[in-house]
Write a protein that holds these residues in place. Structure first.
Motif, short mmCIF file in Angstrom:
data_model
loop_
_atom_site.label_atom_id
_atom_site.label_comp_id
_atom_site.label_asym_id
_atom_site.label_seq_id
_atom_site.Cartn_x
_atom_site.Cartn_y
_atom_site.Cartn_z
N LEU A 131 0.81 -1.21 0.00
CA LEU A 131 0.00 0.00 0.00
C LEU A 131 0.85 1.27 0.00
CD1 LEU A 131 -2.76 -1.09 2.52
CD2 LEU A 131 -3.00 -0.77 0.06
N GLY A 132 2.16 1.13 -0.07
CA GLY A 132 3.00 2.31 -0.18
C GLY A 132 3.74 2.65 1.09
N GLY A 133 3.47 1.96 2.17
CA GLY A 133 4.20 2.21 3.40
C GLY A 133 3.69 3.41 4.17
N LEU A 134 3.95 3.38 5.46
CA LEU A 134 3.50 4.46 6.33
C LEU A 134 4.26 5.75 6.09
CD1 LEU A 134 3.02 2.42 9.63
CD2 LEU A 134 1.26 3.28 8.09
N ARG A 135 5.52 5.65 5.73
CA ARG A 135 6.28 6.87 5.45
C ARG A 135 5.69 7.61 4.25
NH1 ARG A 135 10.71 7.23 8.66
NH2 ARG A 135 11.49 5.28 9.49
N THR A 136 5.27 6.86 3.24
CA THR A 136 4.64 7.48 2.07
C THR A 136 3.34 8.16 2.49
OG1 THR A 136 5.58 5.81 0.62
CG2 THR A 136 3.70 7.04 -0.24
N LEU A 137 2.57 7.50 3.32
CA LEU A 137 1.32 8.08 3.81
C LEU A 137 1.61 9.37 4.58
CD1 LEU A 137 -1.75 7.89 4.22
CD2 LEU A 137 -1.28 6.58 6.28
N ASN A 138 2.59 9.35 5.46
CA ASN A 138 2.93 10.55 6.21
C ASN A 138 3.39 11.67 5.27
OD1 ASN A 138 2.22 9.50 8.64
ND2 ASN A 138 4.30 9.14 9.37
N ALA A 139 4.13 11.33 4.23
CA ALA A 139 4.57 12.34 3.27
C ALA A 139 3.35 12.95 2.56
CB ALA A 139 5.53 11.71 2.25
N GLU A 140 2.37 12.12 2.22
CA GLU A 140 1.16 12.63 1.58
C GLU A 140 0.37 13.53 2.53
OE1 GLU A 140 -1.09 9.46 -0.21
OE2 GLU A 140 0.69 8.69 -1.23
N LEU A 141 0.30 13.14 3.79
CA LEU A 141 -0.38 13.98 4.78
C LEU A 141 0.34 15.32 4.94
CD1 LEU A 141 -1.39 11.44 7.55
CD2 LEU A 141 -2.92 13.03 6.39
N ARG A 142 1.65 15.30 5.00
CA ARG A 142 2.42 16.55 5.13
C ARG A 142 2.21 17.44 3.91
NH1 ARG A 142 5.89 12.99 7.88
NH2 ARG A 142 6.14 13.65 10.04
N ALA A 143 2.17 16.84 2.72
CA ALA A 143 1.93 17.61 1.50
C ALA A 143 0.53 18.23 1.53
CB ALA A 143 2.10 16.73 0.27
#
Length: 182
Positions: A131-143
């Motif tokens: 699913l892209g990993g939690l770090r990717t999710l956090n990066a999307e949230l920050r964006a």
């Protein structure tokens, strides 16, 4: 005869002040999302367990209730376009604010979907990686947070200043009345 205290009163709210207060609430929600994303004792910086549940709850605001604020801004933009009678290219600049609302909501919905899928995937590390990993999710949230802040800043510097300078008290009263019906 109806007593004075029972008569229907008209509430008048400064439409720009109302929208600014709502911006403050949106910024508070964004700050709470950042807090929920903050590193815990493990120090990895990735949202874990209950943090994802908190993130879902906080993000729910940006996939639903924020729509009321967007519709109120549409009232202001529509009236400014009509009142100022600007040229086509200037009308498009107003429209860009409304287009950004749709983009922000779509982006928040996409992040929410990923949060839900991660919840369904549970602790299966292969599923989480897929699913892209939690770090990717956090990066999307920050964006998403950064885009919201930039959008709010732009509205307050351009749209709200223009409204405060160009709208008469009567125009503000009419806009306010329509905003409160949203």
């Amino acid at each position: 005869m109806v007593p004075q205290e029972c008569r229907r009163t008209s509430i008048t709210v400064d439409p720009v002040a109302l929208l600014k207060r709502e911006h403050g609430m949106i910024l508070d929600q964004l700050a709470m999302i950042e807090t929920a994303m903050s590193p815990r004792s493990v120090g990895s910086g990735a949202a874990k367990g209950t943090d994802r549940g908190t993130l879902r709850e906080l993000l729910r605001f940006f996939t639903g209730p924020v729509e009321v604020h967007f519709r109120r801004e549409e009232v202001l933009v529509g009236d400014l376009q009509r009142i100022l009678g600007r040229k086509q290219e200037e009308q498009e600049q107003f429209q860009s604010f409304l287009d950004e609302h749709r983009t922000l909501k779509a982006d928040a919905t996409a992040v929410m979907r990923k949060l839900r899928r991660k919840r369904a995937a549970g602790r299966d590390s292969a599923a989480v990686r897929n699913l892209g990993g939690l770090r990717t999710l956090n990066a999307e949230l920050r964006a998403l947070i950064r885009r919201y802040r930039e959008h709010i800043s732009c509205e307050e510097r351009m749209l709200f200043v223009l409204a405060e300078m160009r709208l008469t008290a009567e125009q503000k009263r009419r806009i306010s009345r329509r905003m409160l019906q949203v």
